[in-house]
Enzyme design. Sequence first.
Site, PDB file in Angstrom:
ATOM      1  NE  ARG A 166     -14.546  35.455  94.409  1.00 41.02           N
ATOM      2  CZ  ARG A 166     -14.642  35.774  93.114  1.00 41.02           C
ATOM      3  NH1 ARG A 166     -15.681  36.449  92.660  1.00 41.02           N
ATOM      4  NH2 ARG A 166     -13.709  35.393  92.270  1.00 41.02           N
ATOM      5  CB  SER A 239      -8.574  33.504  96.396  1.00 43.02           C
ATOM      6  OG  SER A 239      -8.402  33.049  95.086  1.00 43.02           O
ATOM      7  CD  GLU A 335     -12.455  34.672  97.816  1.00 40.73           C
ATOM      8  OE1 GLU A 335     -11.820  35.485  97.137  1.00 40.73           O
ATOM      9  OE2 GLU A 335     -12.739  33.526  97.430  1.00 40.73           O
TER      10      GLU A 335
HETATM   11  C1  LIG Z   1      -9.092  25.017  95.970  1.00 39.83           C
HETATM   12  C2  LIG Z   1     -10.203  26.033  96.118  1.00 39.83           C
HETATM   13  C3  LIG Z   1     -10.536  26.845  95.050  1.00 39.83           C
HETATM   14  C4  LIG Z   1     -11.557  27.792  95.165  1.00 39.83           C
HETATM   15  N1  LIG Z   1     -11.859  28.574  94.087  1.00 39.83           N
HETATM   16  C5  LIG Z   1     -12.836  29.497  94.181  1.00 39.83           C
HETATM   17  C6  LIG Z   1     -13.166  30.314  93.052  1.00 39.83           C
HETATM   18  O1  LIG Z   1     -12.595  30.183  91.985  1.00 39.83           O
HETATM   19  N2  LIG Z   1     -14.144  31.242  93.211  1.00 39.83           N
HETATM   20  C7  LIG Z   1     -14.829  31.383  94.384  1.00 39.83           C
HETATM   21  O2  LIG Z   1     -15.710  32.248  94.445  1.00 39.83           O
HETATM   22  N3  LIG Z   1     -14.549  30.609  95.456  1.00 39.83           N
HETATM   23  C8  LIG Z   1     -13.580  29.671  95.384  1.00 39.83           C
HETATM   24  N4  LIG Z   1     -13.280  28.900  96.471  1.00 39.83           N
HETATM   25  C9  LIG Z   1     -14.025  29.088  97.727  1.00 39.83           C
HETATM   26  C10 LIG Z   1     -15.206  28.096  97.903  1.00 39.83           C
HETATM   27  O3  LIG Z   1     -15.061  26.974  97.082  1.00 39.83           O
HETATM   28  C11 LIG Z   1     -16.562  28.742  97.618  1.00 39.83           C
HETATM   29  O4  LIG Z   1     -16.750  29.869  98.423  1.00 39.83           O
HETATM   30  C12 LIG Z   1     -17.740  27.761  97.851  1.00 39.83           C
HETATM   31  O5  LIG Z   1     -18.940  28.327  97.405  1.00 39.83           O
HETATM   32  C13 LIG Z   1     -17.884  27.351  99.308  1.00 39.83           C
HETATM   33  O6  LIG Z   1     -18.811  26.289  99.332  1.00 39.83           O
HETATM   34  P1  LIG Z   1     -18.907  25.331 100.578  1.00 39.83           P
HETATM   35  O7  LIG Z   1     -20.085  24.432 100.368  1.00 39.83           O
HETATM   36  O8  LIG Z   1     -17.611  24.644 100.802  1.00 39.83           O
HETATM   37  O9  LIG Z   1     -19.221  26.366 101.742  1.00 39.83           O
HETATM   38  P2  LIG Z   1     -18.757  26.304 103.275  1.00 39.83           P
HETATM   39  O10 LIG Z   1     -17.300  26.592 103.346  1.00 39.83           O
HETATM   40  O11 LIG Z   1     -19.241  25.071 103.915  1.00 39.83           O
HETATM   41  O12 LIG Z   1     -19.563  27.550 103.844  1.00 39.83           O
HETATM   42  C14 LIG Z   1     -19.239  28.864 103.461  1.00 39.83           C
HETATM   43  C15 LIG Z   1     -20.247  29.820 104.076  1.00 39.83           C
HETATM   44  O13 LIG Z   1     -21.526  29.587 103.517  1.00 39.83           O
HETATM   45  C16 LIG Z   1     -22.473  29.256 104.538  1.00 39.83           C
HETATM   46  N5  LIG Z   1     -23.349  28.231 103.977  1.00 39.83           N
HETATM   47  C17 LIG Z   1     -22.998  27.048 103.438  1.00 39.83           C
HETATM   48  N6  LIG Z   1     -24.087  26.392 103.017  1.00 39.83           N
HETATM   49  C18 LIG Z   1     -25.155  27.169 103.311  1.00 39.83           C
HETATM   50  C19 LIG Z   1     -26.562  27.036 103.152  1.00 39.83           C
HETATM   51  N7  LIG Z   1     -27.123  25.964 102.580  1.00 39.83           N
HETATM   52  N8  LIG Z   1     -27.355  28.043 103.607  1.00 39.83           N
HETATM   53  C20 LIG Z   1     -26.833  29.145 104.173  1.00 39.83           C
HETATM   54  N9  LIG Z   1     -25.514  29.334 104.348  1.00 39.83           N
HETATM   55  C21 LIG Z   1     -24.692  28.355 103.920  1.00 39.83           C
HETATM   56  C22 LIG Z   1     -21.640  28.733 105.696  1.00 39.83           C
HETATM   57  O14 LIG Z   1     -22.314  28.890 106.936  1.00 39.83           O
HETATM   58  C23 LIG Z   1     -20.422  29.635 105.584  1.00 39.83           C
HETATM   59  O15 LIG Z   1     -20.700  30.887 106.164  1.00 39.83           O
HETATM   60  C24 LIG Z   1     -12.262  27.927  96.388  1.00 39.83           C
HETATM   61  C25 LIG Z   1     -11.925  27.096  97.465  1.00 39.83           C
HETATM   62  C26 LIG Z   1     -10.910  26.154  97.339  1.00 39.83           C
HETATM   63  C27 LIG Z   1     -10.570  25.258  98.492  1.00 39.83           C
END
Ligand SMILES: Cc1cc2nc3c(=O)[nH]c(=O)nc-3n(C[C@H](O)[C@H](O)[C@H](O)COP(=O)(O)OP(=O)(O)OC[C@H]3O[C@@H](n4cnc5c(N)ncnc54)[C@H](O)[C@@H]3O)c2cc1C
Length: 339
Positions: A166, A239, A335
């Site tokens: 992670r 998580s 996380e």
């Molecule tokens: C119900 C649920 C279940 C989940 N299950 C998992 C799981 O099983 N495994 C897991 O690993 N995670 C899980 N997550 C966490 C999450 O889905 C992941 O971390 C996902 O990759 C976040 O994507 P996002 O586009 O929403 O990022 P955001 O929340 O929008 O951003 C997260 C971070 O990434 C940065 N970021 C976003 N896009 C870019 C870009 N293009 N360039 C540079 N930086 C960027 C942002 O600035 C921020 O720091 C879960 C979340 C939820 C709500």
Amino acid sequence: MTLELRERISLRPYNTLGVEACARWFAEARDDRDVFAADQAASHLGLPVMALGGGSNLLLTRDVEALVLHVCSSGVRVLSDDGEQVLIEAEAGEVWHPFVMQTLQMGLAGLENLSLIPGTVGAAPVQNIGAYGVEFSNVCAGLTALDRNSGRLHDFTPGECEFAYRDSRFKHEPGRWLILRVRFSLQRTFHSRLEYGPLRQRLAMQGIERPTPLDVSQAICAIRSEKLPDPKVLGNAGSFFKNPVVSVAEAGRLSREHPGLMAYPQVDGRVKLAAGWLIERAGWKGFREGDAGVHQMQALVLVNHGQATGSQLLRLAKLIEADIVERFGIHLEMEPILV
Ligand SMILES: Cc1cc2nc3c(=O)[nH]c(=O)nc-3n(C[C@H](O)[C@H](O)[C@H](O)COP(=O)(O)OP(=O)(O)OC[C@H]3O[C@@H](n4cnc5c(N)ncnc54)[C@H](O)[C@@H]3O)c2cc1C
């Protein structure tokens, strides 16, 4: 089209915890030109850029004094195909799960265990998303990002991304890299990863002995839908804590003191503990203070019952962390990214 900059925009609809926070400036990037324009605009404004995907891994505790750049670029292309290994490139704004489904429909294996994770392709490398025994780093073939320090594009090899559990270098250099597109190495031959017990059991229950990637994806979608609250119904960020990794000696001490401890040996010789088990054992499951709470069914998930603020959720997280240190001597690490 020129980039549309909007001032003081509520980020509540843009984060899955559903907490209120205001972006000083906000823009949507549909392509590289928008990203370069946003980079310049932020420099003129003297503000950092905060990339925003699906907002599913963020804890916003105050207004964001930055240009929040909602990455909405789209496009998936095949870069090479030798009949077995296929190199695919996807734009950062592609939504993760539909992208996974697209690769499965193309007959490609590799992403099935990562089905139904919320968010975008561009955020997947940031925390090296993982689930059911597979991490993004297992399929990553590189990515392209804009370096805000130099104003230049950089092509990263997987090694340069410094992936860990992670974790990646992008988590440690916030605001520097804007990920534009990500490359994946996928296979036509399917090598299943079914170490996770409930996944094997579900497939066995369905009488599937030799699952296809689509079978695995469907089983995982079903398990995830049962286990995790839907952010559209109950605000959450999945998580909330990483599973702590400890030495064999420490795991041994804990399992003597706490029979039933859930512990998984790792390839590096250390032991991963289930953070959810520790939090549940400490009695936090279902806890609620105002609208900030711990999910009834899943102690690892903090939830917003309606009007919780990011600070209230952070306070709850800190109480849990302190309690776990006191009871088990284990330090939990959050996380989601704290803003
Ligand atoms: C119900 C649920 C279940 C989940 N299950 C998992 C799981 O099983 N495994 C897991 O690993 N995670 C899980 N997550 C966490 C999450 O889905 C992941 O971390 C996902 O990759 C976040 O994507 P996002 O586009 O929403 O990022 P955001 O929340 O929008 O951003 C997260 C971070 O990434 C940065 N970021 C976003 N896009 C870019 C870009 N293009 N360039 C540079 N930086 C960027 C942002 O600035 C921020 O720091 C879960 C979340 C939820 C709500």
